[in-house]
Design a protein around this motif. Structure first.
Motif, PDB file in Angstrom:
ATOM      1  N   ALA A  89       0.930  -1.110   0.023  1.00  0.00           N
ATOM      2  CA  ALA A  89      -0.128   0.304   0.260  1.00  0.00           C
ATOM      3  C   ALA A  89       0.793   1.292  -0.011  1.00  0.00           C
ATOM      4  N   ILE A  90       1.931   0.928   0.852  1.00  0.00           N
ATOM      5  CA  ILE A  90       2.967   2.303   0.679  1.00  0.00           C
ATOM      6  C   ILE A  90       3.201   2.701  -0.751  1.00  0.00           C
ATOM      7  N   PHE A  91       4.055   1.381  -1.545  1.00  0.00           N
ATOM      8  CA  PHE A  91       4.129   1.597  -2.520  1.00  0.00           C
ATOM      9  C   PHE A  91       3.581   2.197  -3.761  1.00  0.00           C
ATOM     10  N   PHE A  92       2.744   1.541  -3.716  1.00  0.00           N
ATOM     11  CA  PHE A  92       1.284   2.367  -4.297  1.00  0.00           C
ATOM     12  C   PHE A  92       0.968   3.968  -4.160  1.00  0.00           C
ATOM     13  N   VAL A  93       0.816   3.784  -2.483  1.00  0.00           N
ATOM     14  CA  VAL A  93       1.208   5.484  -2.814  1.00  0.00           C
ATOM     15  C   VAL A  93       1.842   6.333  -3.293  1.00  0.00           C
ATOM     16  N   ILE A  94       3.011   5.769  -2.438  1.00  0.00           N
ATOM     17  CA  ILE A  94       4.273   6.579  -3.337  1.00  0.00           C
ATOM     18  C   ILE A  94       4.900   7.032  -4.910  1.00  0.00           C
ATOM     19  N   LYS A  95       4.261   5.267  -5.088  1.00  0.00           N
ATOM     20  CA  LYS A  95       4.325   5.151  -6.638  1.00  0.00           C
ATOM     21  C   LYS A  95       3.364   6.556  -7.399  1.00  0.00           C
ATOM     22  N   ASN A  96       2.313   6.883  -6.770  1.00  0.00           N
ATOM     23  CA  ASN A  96       1.644   7.605  -7.788  1.00  0.00           C
ATOM     24  C   ASN A  96       1.852   8.705  -7.491  1.00  0.00           C
ATOM     25  N   ALA A  97       1.789   8.961  -6.204  1.00  0.00           N
ATOM     26  CA  ALA A  97       2.783  10.460  -5.954  1.00  0.00           C
ATOM     27  C   ALA A  97       3.479  10.565  -7.014  1.00  0.00           C
ATOM     28  N   ILE A  98       4.898   9.724  -6.991  1.00  0.00           N
ATOM     29  CA  ILE A  98       5.412  10.775  -8.516  1.00  0.00           C
ATOM     30  C   ILE A  98       5.334  10.291  -9.862  1.00  0.00           C
ATOM     31  N   ILE A  99       3.979   9.759  -9.943  1.00  0.00           N
ATOM     32  CA  ILE A  99       3.723   9.926 -11.247  1.00  0.00           C
ATOM     33  C   ILE A  99       2.992  10.937 -10.870  1.00  0.00           C
ATOM     34  N   GLU A 100       2.267  11.677 -10.606  1.00  0.00           N
ATOM     35  CA  GLU A 100       1.245  12.556 -10.307  1.00  0.00           C
ATOM     36  C   GLU A 100       2.464  14.269 -10.223  1.00  0.00           C
ATOM     37  N   GLY A 101       3.591  13.760 -10.603  1.00  0.00           N
ATOM     38  CA  GLY A 101       4.083  14.744  -9.977  1.00  0.00           C
ATOM     39  C   GLY A 101       4.683  15.720  -8.976  1.00  0.00           C
ATOM     40  N   ILE A 102       3.618  14.406  -7.567  1.00  0.00           N
ATOM     41  CA  ILE A 102       3.871  15.575  -6.477  1.00  0.00           C
ATOM     42  C   ILE A 102       4.805  15.993  -5.836  1.00  0.00           C
ATOM     43  N   PHE A 103       6.092  14.837  -5.887  1.00  0.00           N
ATOM     44  CA  PHE A 103       7.693  14.524  -5.450  1.00  0.00           C
ATOM     45  C   PHE A 103       8.375  14.318  -6.609  1.00  0.00           C
TER      46      PHE A 103
END
Length: 81
Positions: free
Chosen positions: A24-38
């Motif tokens: 779950a942590i993996f997907f939340v962080i991955k999505n934040a990277i994809i969305e340009g949040i990180f």
């Protein structure tokens, strides 16, 4: 290097509640990277992520390993995500 103050929402984790916590942590962080949040200059440490998820660093490390396997982690320096 900037510290990112992105806060994960409970809904983001609940969306992945059928999975192991590290995943779950993996997907939340991955999505934040994809969305340009990180961004590449953002500083994200295991400790910071663990505090935000209210967990130990172990599931965070597992999530980061998975990100690294998918080459997402290469966006960041080696001492942070």
């Amino acid at each position: 290097m900037e510290t990112n103050h992105y806060q994960y929402s409970t809904e983001q984790i609940e969306h992945y509640s059928s999975m192991p916590f590290w995943e779950a942590i993996f997907f939340v962080i991955k999505n934040a990277i994809i969305e340009g949040i990180f961004l590449p200059r953002d500083r994200l440490t295991e400790d910071d992520i663990a505090k935000q998820f209210n967990c130990s660093r172990t599931p965070v490390r597992e999530a980061l390993r998975k990100l690294e396997q998918e080459n997402a982690r290469k966006l960041f320096d080696t001492k942070s995500v």
